[in-house]
Design an enzyme around this catalytic site. Structure first.
Site, mmCIF file in Angstrom:
data_model
loop_
_atom_site.group_PDB
_atom_site.id
_atom_site.type_symbol
_atom_site.label_atom_id
_atom_site.label_comp_id
_atom_site.label_asym_id
_atom_site.label_seq_id
_atom_site.Cartn_x
_atom_site.Cartn_y
_atom_site.Cartn_z
ATOM 1 N N SER A 122 -13.571 1.514 -1.509
ATOM 2 C CA SER A 122 -14.503 2.884 -0.833
ATOM 3 C C SER A 122 -14.420 3.268 0.578
ATOM 4 C CB SER A 122 -16.144 2.610 -1.158
ATOM 5 O OG SER A 122 -16.576 3.934 -1.242
ATOM 6 N N ASP A 142 -13.972 9.530 -10.058
ATOM 7 C CA ASP A 142 -14.502 8.703 -9.503
ATOM 8 C C ASP A 142 -15.919 9.339 -9.447
ATOM 9 O OD1 ASP A 142 -15.939 7.430 -7.507
ATOM 10 O OD2 ASP A 142 -14.120 6.865 -6.475
ATOM 11 N N HIS A 153 -15.954 3.585 -10.386
ATOM 12 C CA HIS A 153 -15.865 3.390 -8.769
ATOM 13 C C HIS A 153 -15.676 2.215 -8.293
ATOM 14 C CE1 HIS A 153 -15.893 4.613 -4.460
ATOM 15 N NE2 HIS A 153 -17.199 4.005 -4.234
#
Length: 447
Positions: free
Chosen positions: A226, A322, A389
């Site tokens: 991320s 995502d 994710h």
């Protein structure tokens, strides 16, 4: 019979847990010891501190055997803070202060796991999990002042540099140092027969090739998830530059390929978030100069604008659907005042046909932005169509009976093939949702 089979499957899946959490079931009588938090030495003197001024931290698990000279450095994610108010609030959380950081359990956490069966390529490497407490993808270098007059430290870049420096002193520098003592051709890693074995006079010729193979197994991999995935992209060449050219140094960006896309109302609303980070925290120092020559700094914070400038071998791991990007870039709350997308954003299975077509458009934009990866021979990618994710840190996603598969390969197999050089052209792009039957609803999504 069906009930019994289902029970067996549930028990099997329970052995794969989320990131940095122990397995619910373990073959060992007791869970492994958690990995202690190490606070950065001399952090204050170096100005390398968290938002609240506390020293940053990392978790180091030493490697063993054939992996004792190989290193995996993971940069933690956790979104960004783009305003003084938000960054001030972060100071009272684990994302802004080491006062809230605790020891971590690597078991069950995908690429960090020490179980050879679950993580065959990296199980015995030196593994480091660098905590994220600056709010700007380890990239800022400035300071601000909160409403109460206290100082907010935007020192992500200093944290990154100081932690890597300290790890070099702890052995990271040795990941490839022995290679420096060998004469090496330009394609040494491809053809060890080109080595001049006369430089190994004390080693019997019958053992020299085995020794060379052992030397080659010394590697370094920078990765992140991320916001940490974006940090990996931004720092990839800087990290590689710390090693000799002959070193096997690569980068893996997990869920860090953020798009500069319009939301469903036609506005680029997420850009204001990145613009706030870039301006408030002064991230210009980490941006690629050739991008800055033609683009504004905020544009150069997006991977699609600078990825073509990266020279280090890179692997992009991302879902084209995502949920984090769908919720924050494509359909932020401001673009959906009647909340017609609320159920869809929560679970892609709830999306209607019109919404699915919009999601396909977002997916196609990502695939188009990834053309630079296709053009580079030593790069790799795994772009699935699962609603998930950050996949490398979850055992269930990384390597389990229900892991996503592309080309009949799990993520662990694909990354391992690319990193080790076992296969060339490890570049997988999934078809449009819902075509992939390996995309399980049990895969993790952000809250």
């Amino acid at each position: 019979m069906a009930v019994a089979a289902a029970a067996v499957l549930v028990l099997l899946l329970l052995s794969f847990s989320g990131p940095l959490c122990p397995r619910l079931l373990s073959a060992s009588p007791s869970p492994p010891e958690p990995v202690a938090l190490t606070l950065l030495a001399c952090a204050t003197e170096k100005g390398a501190v968290c938002l609240d001024g506390t020293p940053p931290g990392y978790h180091l698990q030493r490697g063993s055997g054939s992996g004792s000279r190989s290193w995996l450095i993971h940069l933690e994610g956790g979104a960004w803070c783009s305003t003084v108010e938000r960054c001030s609030d972060h100071r009272m959380t684990v994302l802004g202060s080491s006062d809230f950081m605790k020891p971590m359990q690597f078991a069950g956490s995908g690429i960090l796991d020490s179980d050879q069966h679950l993580n065959p390529d990296f199980y015995n490497w030196n593994k480091v999990y660098v905590r994220y407490c600056d709010g700007a993808s380890f990239s800022g270098d400035a300071k601000g002042r909160a409403q109460d007059g206290s100082i907010i430290h935007f020192r992500g870049l200093r944290i990154y540099e100081a932690v890597i420096d300290e790890l070099m002193e702890k052995g990271l520098v040795n990941a490839t140092q022995v290679l420096l003592h060998l004469p090496i051709s330009h394609n040494f890693l491809k053809d060890t027969s080109l080595l001049d074995f006369a430089y190994l006079p004390c080693v019997p010729r019958s053992r020299q090739r085995v020794l060379v193979k052992h030397l080659i197994d010394r590697r370094a991999l920078l990765m992140g998830c991320s916001a940490g995935g974006l940090a990996t992209l931004l720092h990839c060449d800087n990290f590689s530059a710390r090693f000799p050219k002959e070193a096997s140094v690569k980068c893996l960006a997990d869920a860090g390929f953020f798009l500069d896309a319009k939301d469903i109302s036609g506005e680029r609303s997420f850009r204001s978030n990145f613009d706030g980070v870039v301006q408030l925290q002064n991230v210009r120092k980490v941006l690629y100069e050739d991008c800055l020559a033609n683009k504004e700094p905020t544009e150069c914070f997006y991977p699609a604008e600078f990825i073509k400038s990266i020279h280090t071998p890179l692997f992009i791991l991302n879902s084209a659907y995502d949920p984090s990007q769908i919720r924050n870039i494509l359909v932020p709350g401001s673009s959906d005042p009647d909340k017609s997308w609320l159920s869809c954003k929560d679970n892609i299975k709830n999306c209607n046909s019109t919404q699915i077509q919009i999601l396909h458009g977002f997916r196609n934009a990502m695939v188009n932005d990834l053309k630079a990866v296709q053009e580079k021979e030593d790069w790799g990618m795994f772009i699935d169509s699962c609603f998930t994710h950050c996949q490398a840190l979850y055992g269930i996603s990384w390597n389990s009976p229900i892991s996503p598969r592309l080309g009949n390969k799990t993520i662990a197999e694909s990354v391992g093939d690319w990193n080790s050089g076992r296969r060339k052209g490890v570049k997988y792009i999934d078809c449009e949702y819902p075509c992939n039957p390996t995309c399980s609803s049990l895969l993790p999504t952000p809250p």
